[in-house]
Design a protein around this motif. Structure first.
Motif, PDB file in Angstrom:
ATOM      1  N   ILE A  11      -2.449 -15.072   3.576  1.00 51.16           N
ATOM      2  CA  ILE A  11      -2.775 -14.698   2.192  1.00 51.16           C
ATOM      3  C   ILE A  11      -1.529 -14.187   1.486  1.00 51.16           C
ATOM      4  N   CYS A  15       0.262 -15.816  -1.805  1.00 46.70           N
ATOM      5  CA  CYS A  15       0.415 -15.048  -3.040  1.00 46.70           C
ATOM      6  C   CYS A  15       1.881 -14.924  -3.441  1.00 46.70           C
ATOM      7  N   GLN A  18       2.965 -18.314  -4.857  1.00 44.44           N
ATOM      8  CA  GLN A  18       2.286 -18.712  -6.095  1.00 44.44           C
ATOM      9  C   GLN A  18       2.696 -17.862  -7.292  1.00 44.44           C
ATOM     10  N   SER A  19       3.386 -16.778  -7.060  1.00 41.54           N
ATOM     11  CA  SER A  19       3.698 -15.825  -8.122  1.00 41.54           C
ATOM     12  C   SER A  19       5.142 -15.947  -8.572  1.00 41.54           C
ATOM     13  N   GLU A  24       3.092  -9.631  -9.924  1.00 44.52           N
ATOM     14  CA  GLU A  24       2.064 -10.669  -9.868  1.00 44.52           C
ATOM     15  C   GLU A  24       1.665 -10.966  -8.420  1.00 44.52           C
ATOM     16  N   ALA A  25       2.632 -11.021  -7.531  1.00 42.81           N
ATOM     17  CA  ALA A  25       2.342 -11.297  -6.122  1.00 42.81           C
ATOM     18  C   ALA A  25       1.492 -10.192  -5.507  1.00 42.81           C
ATOM     19  N   LEU A  28      -2.074 -10.221  -7.078  1.00 46.43           N
ATOM     20  CA  LEU A  28      -2.844 -11.355  -6.575  1.00 46.43           C
ATOM     21  C   LEU A  28      -3.310 -11.101  -5.140  1.00 46.43           C
ATOM     22  N   ALA A  29      -2.411 -10.579  -4.318  1.00 45.29           N
ATOM     23  CA  ALA A  29      -2.752 -10.333  -2.913  1.00 45.29           C
ATOM     24  C   ALA A  29      -3.723  -9.174  -2.750  1.00 45.29           C
ATOM     25  N   HIS A  32      -8.676  -9.182  -3.821  1.00 44.43           N
ATOM     26  CA  HIS A  32      -9.653 -10.032  -3.154  1.00 44.43           C
ATOM     27  C   HIS A  32     -10.567  -9.125  -2.344  1.00 44.43           C
ATOM     28  N   SER A  36      -7.382  -5.906   1.380  1.00 45.11           N
ATOM     29  CA  SER A  36      -6.454  -6.056   0.265  1.00 45.11           C
ATOM     30  C   SER A  36      -5.237  -5.137   0.336  1.00 45.11           C
ATOM     31  N   THR A  39      -2.799  -7.084   2.682  1.00 44.41           N
ATOM     32  CA  THR A  39      -2.253  -8.307   2.085  1.00 44.41           C
ATOM     33  C   THR A  39      -1.347  -7.986   0.906  1.00 44.41           C
ATOM     34  N   ALA A  43       2.589  -9.003   0.880  1.00 41.11           N
ATOM     35  CA  ALA A  43       3.120  -9.822  -0.219  1.00 41.11           C
ATOM     36  C   ALA A  43       4.298  -9.116  -0.879  1.00 41.11           C
TER      37      ALA A  43
END
Length: 82
Positions: A11, A15, A18-19, A24-25, A28-29, A32, A36, A39, A43
């Motif tokens: 995960i 993240c 993708q960021s 943002e990373a 995003l991580a 969820h 969390s 993660t 990240a």
């Protein structure tokens, strides 16, 4: 969901890749329904290692009362590696 190491790491890698920013990373991580905090931490570590401390928004670091000590420790570690 990130409750075991390989899931949390997967995960975090997703993240981070993708960021476009550190914040943002981490967001995003961390947003969820699984583990969390782990993660998000992973990240942040991945993006921080890849982009350096300057990628982290000062608003996130300035409130930390140990930032100077962490900076000294990190600088010593980098000096050992070179």
């Amino acid at each position: 969901e990130g409750w075991v190491a390989e899931e949390a790491f997967a995960i975090a890698v997703f993240c981070a890749r993708q960021s476009t920013t550190f914040a943002e990373a981490v967001r995003l991580a961390a947003n969820h329904s699984g583990d969390s905090d782990s993660t998000g931490s992973l990240a942040g570590q991945l993006v921080g290692a890849a982009q350096g401390v300057d990628a982290i928004d000062r608003r996130w670091m300035d409130p930390l009362d140990v930032i100077d000590a962490l900076d000294r420790i990190a600088s010593r570690f980098v000096d050992l590696e070179t």
